[in-house]
Design a protein around this motif. Structure first.
Motif, short mmCIF file in Angstrom:
data_model
loop_
_atom_site.label_atom_id
_atom_site.label_comp_id
_atom_site.label_asym_id
_atom_site.label_seq_id
_atom_site.Cartn_x
_atom_site.Cartn_y
_atom_site.Cartn_z
N GLU A 46 39.04 35.63 39.92
CA GLU A 46 39.95 34.79 39.10
C GLU A 46 40.66 35.68 38.45
OE1 GLU A 46 39.68 30.94 36.22
OE2 GLU A 46 37.85 31.99 36.43
N VAL A 47 42.00 35.50 38.55
CA VAL A 47 43.02 36.23 37.62
C VAL A 47 44.04 35.26 36.82
CG1 VAL A 47 43.09 38.14 39.03
CG2 VAL A 47 44.57 36.14 39.47
N GLU A 48 44.84 35.70 36.06
CA GLU A 48 45.74 34.74 35.20
C GLU A 48 46.24 33.99 36.51
OE1 GLU A 48 49.53 34.72 32.28
OE2 GLU A 48 47.88 36.55 32.13
N GLY A 49 46.25 32.67 36.23
CA GLY A 49 46.96 31.86 37.33
C GLY A 49 46.15 31.16 38.47
N GLY A 50 44.78 31.69 38.62
CA GLY A 50 44.09 31.10 39.70
C GLY A 50 43.15 32.21 40.35
N VAL A 51 42.76 31.83 41.55
CA VAL A 51 41.72 32.45 42.23
C VAL A 51 42.54 33.23 43.51
CG1 VAL A 51 39.87 32.41 43.79
CG2 VAL A 51 39.67 31.04 41.94
N VAL A 52 42.12 34.45 43.75
CA VAL A 52 42.81 35.15 44.82
C VAL A 52 42.19 35.02 45.88
CG1 VAL A 52 43.39 37.71 45.61
CG2 VAL A 52 43.22 37.02 43.18
N LEU A 53 43.07 34.70 46.82
CA LEU A 53 42.67 34.63 48.52
C LEU A 53 43.38 35.57 49.11
CD1 LEU A 53 42.57 30.78 49.06
CD2 LEU A 53 40.60 32.12 48.05
N ILE A 67 37.31 37.38 48.36
CA ILE A 67 36.98 38.79 48.75
C ILE A 67 35.60 39.03 49.07
CG2 ILE A 67 37.38 41.20 47.89
CD1 ILE A 67 40.04 39.41 48.48
N THR A 68 35.14 39.78 50.16
CA THR A 68 33.84 40.13 50.62
C THR A 68 33.71 41.36 50.96
OG1 THR A 68 34.29 39.61 52.95
CG2 THR A 68 33.54 37.66 51.50
N GLY A 69 32.48 42.05 50.85
CA GLY A 69 32.15 43.29 51.22
C GLY A 69 30.65 43.48 51.57
N PHE A 70 30.21 44.54 52.15
CA PHE A 70 29.10 44.99 52.50
C PHE A 70 28.41 45.68 51.41
CE2 PHE A 70 30.78 44.46 56.69
CZ PHE A 70 30.10 43.57 57.21
N LEU A 71 27.18 45.07 51.00
CA LEU A 71 26.20 45.87 50.05
C LEU A 71 25.82 47.13 50.70
CD1 LEU A 71 24.74 45.25 47.45
CD2 LEU A 71 22.82 44.41 48.86
N GLU A 72 26.05 48.27 50.05
CA GLU A 72 25.47 49.48 50.35
C GLU A 72 24.12 49.79 49.93
OE1 GLU A 72 27.47 51.95 51.67
OE2 GLU A 72 29.36 50.81 51.61
N ALA A 73 23.42 50.65 50.82
CA ALA A 73 21.93 50.88 50.53
C ALA A 73 21.80 51.30 49.23
CB ALA A 73 21.34 52.02 51.53
N GLY A 74 20.53 50.61 48.57
CA GLY A 74 20.32 51.00 47.15
C GLY A 74 21.44 50.40 45.93
N THR A 85 35.88 44.44 44.49
CA THR A 85 36.77 43.92 43.61
C THR A 85 38.11 44.98 43.38
OG1 THR A 85 35.66 42.25 42.71
CG2 THR A 85 37.87 42.85 41.56
N MET A 86 37.65 46.17 43.02
CA MET A 86 38.54 47.21 42.75
C MET A 86 38.97 47.82 44.15
SD MET A 86 40.24 49.20 41.07
CE MET A 86 39.65 49.39 39.51
N GLU A 87 38.19 48.11 45.10
CA GLU A 87 38.52 48.65 46.56
C GLU A 87 39.55 47.96 47.16
OE1 GLU A 87 35.17 49.72 48.61
OE2 GLU A 87 34.41 51.12 47.37
N HIS A 126 43.66 48.65 52.89
CA HIS A 126 43.94 48.81 54.33
C HIS A 126 43.44 47.48 54.99
CE1 HIS A 126 40.08 50.74 54.47
NE2 HIS A 126 40.00 50.27 55.38
N GLU A 127 42.43 47.02 54.50
CA GLU A 127 41.69 45.86 55.20
C GLU A 127 42.61 44.43 55.20
OE1 GLU A 127 37.59 45.31 54.15
OE2 GLU A 127 37.40 47.41 53.96
N LEU A 128 43.41 44.50 54.10
CA LEU A 128 43.99 43.23 53.80
C LEU A 128 45.46 43.18 53.83
CD1 LEU A 128 42.03 42.52 50.61
CD2 LEU A 128 41.63 41.61 52.84
N ASP A 129 46.39 42.26 54.26
CA ASP A 129 47.93 42.43 54.46
C ASP A 129 48.34 41.35 53.70
OD1 ASP A 129 47.25 40.37 56.19
OD2 ASP A 129 47.87 41.30 58.01
N ASP A 130 47.75 40.39 52.84
CA ASP A 130 48.55 39.69 52.26
C ASP A 130 47.54 38.77 51.33
OD1 ASP A 130 50.67 38.04 51.71
OD2 ASP A 130 50.32 36.64 52.92
N TYR A 131 48.07 38.35 50.27
CA TYR A 131 47.02 37.28 49.30
C TYR A 131 47.95 36.27 48.72
CZ TYR A 131 49.56 39.58 45.38
OH TYR A 131 50.22 39.93 44.19
#
Length: 159
Positions: A46-53, A67-74, A85-87, A126-131
């Protein structure tokens, strides 16, 4: 997986504790492939104005999701939510709150979902091309995977 990673025999159906599983037919080896689900962290950012898709480069044109991502070991799932969120968006996570855990059998995953309040300037990796930023009152979930987390989050807000 078609072959045993321990002895290279072709895998077959084997009986384990009254369940049929994929495993090595060589009893001396004893390898069993349990095919446990992979943990994935999902963020309702959630950012100002709504939710990022966002749109992933490998998805059909009109499909956007959280946004989704794989959990790293540990890795702690909260830290994964902040890191992804940063990456993926170049946004700083200011607050994180657990929404819940959800099965996603289509991909053999379990989704650990968070609400993340974030700030900064969006720059896609590089994984995303629009939001798009969807106002909360216009956000709608769906009946599987990350959509279940959106539905629960909206209910918790009284939407």
């Amino acid at each position: 997986m078609n072959y045993c990673p321990q002895c290279a025999s072709p895998l077959a159906e084997v009986l384990v504790d009254d369940e049929i599983r994929s495993g090595c037919p060589d009893r001396a080896c004893g390898f069993i492939h349990f095919n446990n689900p992979v943990p994935v962290v999902a963020m309702i950012v959630e950012v100002e104005g709504g939710v990022v898709l966002a749109h992933n480069v490998s998805w059909p044109k009109k499909f956007y999701s959280i946004i989704t991502g794989f959990l790293e070991a540990g890795e702690d799932p909260v830290e994964c939510a902040r890191r992804e969120t940063m990456e993926e968006l170049n946004l700083h996570a200011l607050e994180t709150e657990l929404i819940g855990a959800y099965p996603f059998p289509h991909q053999n995953q379990v989704i650990i979902a968070y609400h993340v309040k974030a700030a900064g300037e969006i720059k896609l990796n590089h994984e995303l091309d629009d939001y798009k930023i969807v106002p909360v009152d216009q956000l709608k979930g769906w009946d599987m995977g990350t959509g279940l987390a959106i539905n629960d989050w909206l209910k918790s807000r009284g939407c």
